[in-house]
Design a protein around this motif. Sequence first.
Motif, PDB file in Angstrom:
ATOM      1  N   VAL A 201      13.053  -0.014  11.403  1.00 36.76           N
ATOM      2  CA  VAL A 201      11.814  -0.703  11.055  1.00 36.76           C
ATOM      3  C   VAL A 201      10.663  -0.040  11.811  1.00 36.76           C
ATOM      4  O   VAL A 201      10.715   0.108  13.034  1.00 36.76           O
ATOM      5  N   VAL A 202       9.630   0.346  11.072  1.00 41.67           N
ATOM      6  CA  VAL A 202       8.452   0.958  11.665  1.00 41.67           C
ATOM      7  C   VAL A 202       7.580  -0.148  12.265  1.00 41.67           C
ATOM      8  O   VAL A 202       7.335  -1.156  11.598  1.00 41.67           O
ATOM      9  N   PRO A 203       7.113   0.032  13.508  1.00 40.61           N
ATOM     10  CA  PRO A 203       6.249  -0.994  14.104  1.00 40.61           C
ATOM     11  C   PRO A 203       4.973  -1.205  13.287  1.00 40.61           C
ATOM     12  O   PRO A 203       4.453  -0.270  12.680  1.00 40.61           O
ATOM     13  N   ASP A 204       4.496  -2.444  13.279  1.00 37.92           N
ATOM     14  CA  ASP A 204       3.244  -2.787  12.596  1.00 37.92           C
ATOM     15  C   ASP A 204       2.046  -2.296  13.404  1.00 37.92           C
ATOM     16  O   ASP A 204       2.138  -2.086  14.611  1.00 37.92           O
ATOM     17  N   GLU A 205       0.937  -2.145  12.710  1.00 38.53           N
ATOM     18  CA  GLU A 205      -0.372  -1.902  13.313  1.00 38.53           C
ATOM     19  C   GLU A 205      -0.420  -0.687  14.243  1.00 38.53           C
ATOM     20  O   GLU A 205      -0.939  -0.756  15.360  1.00 38.53           O
ATOM     21  N   LEU A 206       0.104   0.421  13.765  1.00 41.69           N
ATOM     22  CA  LEU A 206      -0.022   1.684  14.489  1.00 41.69           C
ATOM     23  C   LEU A 206      -1.415   2.253  14.233  1.00 41.69           C
ATOM     24  O   LEU A 206      -1.997   2.014  13.171  1.00 41.69           O
TER      25      LEU A 206
ATOM     26  N   GLU B 161      -4.139   4.709  12.861  1.00 34.80           N
ATOM     27  CA  GLU B 161      -4.078   5.360  11.553  1.00 34.80           C
ATOM     28  C   GLU B 161      -3.507   6.780  11.618  1.00 34.80           C
ATOM     29  O   GLU B 161      -2.670   7.153  10.799  1.00 34.80           O
ATOM     30  N   ASP B 162      -3.921   7.574  12.607  1.00 39.65           N
ATOM     31  CA  ASP B 162      -3.428   8.948  12.690  1.00 39.65           C
ATOM     32  C   ASP B 162      -1.929   8.977  13.032  1.00 39.65           C
ATOM     33  O   ASP B 162      -1.170   9.763  12.485  1.00 39.65           O
ATOM     34  N   THR B 163      -1.499   8.089  13.915  1.00 43.15           N
ATOM     35  CA  THR B 163      -0.081   8.004  14.275  1.00 43.15           C
ATOM     36  C   THR B 163       0.736   7.526  13.084  1.00 43.15           C
ATOM     37  O   THR B 163       1.794   8.082  12.777  1.00 43.15           O
ATOM     38  N   SER B 164       0.229   6.523  12.393  1.00 41.55           N
ATOM     39  CA  SER B 164       0.924   6.001  11.217  1.00 41.55           C
ATOM     40  C   SER B 164       1.093   7.092  10.171  1.00 41.55           C
ATOM     41  O   SER B 164       2.160   7.216   9.561  1.00 41.55           O
ATOM     42  N   GLY B 165       0.071   7.893   9.972  1.00 40.67           N
ATOM     43  CA  GLY B 165       0.149   8.983   8.997  1.00 40.67           C
ATOM     44  C   GLY B 165       1.243   9.982   9.342  1.00 40.67           C
ATOM     45  O   GLY B 165       1.972  10.454   8.467  1.00 40.67           O
ATOM     46  N   LYS B 166       1.384  10.289  10.624  1.00 43.61           N
ATOM     47  CA  LYS B 166       2.427  11.216  11.064  1.00 43.61           C
ATOM     48  C   LYS B 166       3.816  10.604  10.859  1.00 43.61           C
ATOM     49  O   LYS B 166       4.743  11.282  10.390  1.00 43.61           O
ATOM     50  N   VAL B 167       3.960   9.342  11.211  1.00 48.87           N
ATOM     51  CA  VAL B 167       5.241   8.648  11.021  1.00 48.87           C
ATOM     52  C   VAL B 167       5.608   8.641   9.540  1.00 48.87           C
ATOM     53  O   VAL B 167       6.746   8.950   9.166  1.00 48.87           O
ATOM     54  N   GLN B 168       4.644   8.320   8.693  1.00 46.48           N
ATOM     55  CA  GLN B 168       4.901   8.265   7.258  1.00 46.48           C
ATOM     56  C   GLN B 168       5.310   9.630   6.713  1.00 46.48           C
ATOM     57  O   GLN B 168       6.233   9.732   5.903  1.00 46.48           O
ATOM     58  N   LEU B 169       4.649  10.696   7.165  1.00 47.31           N
ATOM     59  CA  LEU B 169       4.993  12.032   6.699  1.00 47.31           C
ATOM     60  C   LEU B 169       6.426  12.401   7.085  1.00 47.31           C
ATOM     61  O   LEU B 169       7.177  12.939   6.263  1.00 47.31           O
TER      62      LEU B 169
ATOM     63  N   LYS C  88      23.338   6.363  -3.313  1.00 54.06           N
ATOM     64  CA  LYS C  88      22.329   5.806  -4.220  1.00 54.06           C
ATOM     65  C   LYS C  88      21.141   5.348  -3.392  1.00 54.06           C
ATOM     66  O   LYS C  88      21.298   4.618  -2.410  1.00 54.06           O
ATOM     67  N   ILE C  89      19.960   5.778  -3.810  1.00 50.17           N
ATOM     68  CA  ILE C  89      18.723   5.402  -3.125  1.00 50.17           C
ATOM     69  C   ILE C  89      17.970   4.412  -4.000  1.00 50.17           C
ATOM     70  O   ILE C  89      17.779   4.637  -5.197  1.00 50.17           O
ATOM     71  N   THR C  90      17.539   3.315  -3.384  1.00 45.02           N
ATOM     72  CA  THR C  90      16.771   2.283  -4.065  1.00 45.02           C
ATOM     73  C   THR C  90      15.462   2.082  -3.315  1.00 45.02           C
ATOM     74  O   THR C  90      15.443   2.071  -2.079  1.00 45.02           O
ATOM     75  N   PHE C  91      14.391   1.906  -4.069  1.00 50.93           N
ATOM     76  CA  PHE C  91      13.082   1.650  -3.470  1.00 50.93           C
ATOM     77  C   PHE C  91      12.653   0.229  -3.780  1.00 50.93           C
ATOM     78  O   PHE C  91      12.770  -0.220  -4.918  1.00 50.93           O
ATOM     79  N   LYS C  92      12.167  -0.464  -2.752  1.00 50.24           N
ATOM     80  CA  LYS C  92      11.660  -1.825  -2.921  1.00 50.24           C
ATOM     81  C   LYS C  92      10.239  -1.857  -2.399  1.00 50.24           C
ATOM     82  O   LYS C  92       9.926  -1.240  -1.389  1.00 50.24           O
ATOM     83  N   LYS C  93       9.385  -2.582  -3.111  1.00 54.05           N
ATOM     84  CA  LYS C  93       7.981  -2.670  -2.725  1.00 54.05           C
ATOM     85  C   LYS C  93       7.587  -4.138  -2.540  1.00 54.05           C
ATOM     86  O   LYS C  93       7.906  -4.973  -3.385  1.00 54.05           O
ATOM     87  N   GLN C  94       6.907  -4.410  -1.440  1.00 55.36           N
ATOM     88  CA  GLN C  94       6.437  -5.765  -1.170  1.00 55.36           C
ATOM     89  C   GLN C  94       5.387  -6.155  -2.195  1.00 55.36           C
ATOM     90  O   GLN C  94       4.565  -5.332  -2.597  1.00 55.36           O
ATOM     91  N   GLU C  95       5.419  -7.386  -2.585  1.00 56.89           N
ATOM     92  CA  GLU C  95       4.409  -7.914  -3.498  1.00 56.89           C
ATOM     93  C   GLU C  95       3.134  -8.278  -2.741  1.00 56.89           C
ATOM     94  O   GLU C  95       2.046  -8.129  -3.245  1.00 56.89           O
TER      95      GLU C  95
ATOM     96  N   SER D  23       0.818  -1.219   0.000  1.00 56.05           N
ATOM     97  CA  SER D  23       0.000   0.000   0.000  1.00 56.05           C
ATOM     98  C   SER D  23       0.853   1.270   0.000  1.00 56.05           C
ATOM     99  O   SER D  23       0.357   2.366   0.238  1.00 56.05           O
ATOM    100  N   ASP D  24       2.162   1.135  -0.265  1.00 52.31           N
ATOM    101  CA  ASP D  24       3.112   2.232  -0.468  1.00 52.31           C
ATOM    102  C   ASP D  24       3.563   2.937   0.811  1.00 52.31           C
ATOM    103  O   ASP D  24       4.156   3.999   0.757  1.00 52.31           O
ATOM    104  N   GLU D  25       3.302   2.356   1.971  1.00 52.77           N
ATOM    105  CA  GLU D  25       3.816   2.941   3.205  1.00 52.77           C
ATOM    106  C   GLU D  25       5.252   2.480   3.431  1.00 52.77           C
ATOM    107  O   GLU D  25       5.630   1.377   3.051  1.00 52.77           O
ATOM    108  N   ILE D  26       6.032   3.334   4.072  1.00 49.19           N
ATOM    109  CA  ILE D  26       7.409   2.972   4.385  1.00 49.19           C
ATOM    110  C   ILE D  26       7.396   2.002   5.552  1.00 49.19           C
ATOM    111  O   ILE D  26       6.890   2.320   6.624  1.00 49.19           O
ATOM    112  N   GLN D  27       7.915   0.805   5.319  1.00 44.49           N
ATOM    113  CA  GLN D  27       7.977  -0.227   6.342  1.00 44.49           C
ATOM    114  C   GLN D  27       9.314  -0.175   7.070  1.00 44.49           C
ATOM    115  O   GLN D  27       9.397  -0.371   8.273  1.00 44.49           O
TER     116      GLN D  27
END
Length: 113
Positions: free
Chosen positions: A68-73, A75-83, A104-111, A11-15
Amino acid sequence: MIQVVINRTKSDEIQSFEISGHALFDRRGKDIVCAGVSAVSVGAINAVHELTGVTPEIDHDSGLLRCVVPDELPEDTSGKVQLLLEGMIVALRTIEIDYGKNIKITFKKQEVE
């Protein structure tokens, strides 16, 4: 060269992100690329903790920073962390534009989530 790997969820969030290596722009203590990357990344982690109360899982050693960002934050907290982390990426990309031979920056996305 500094390698930055940004891992995103489906879902494009930084994990998580990992920064490794050395810029080799200048000698130790004088390397502005290394100093900039360190300041931006550690500053972002500190901002996440200070402004959201979230404590990411951190692995820090010479030449390595993994966060590593903790799972299951909530929604409002997760949004702030992501920003805050997206702001870090903007700053790192700015460094990469000027010092592309050193970072060099590389982006990886989970399938699958």
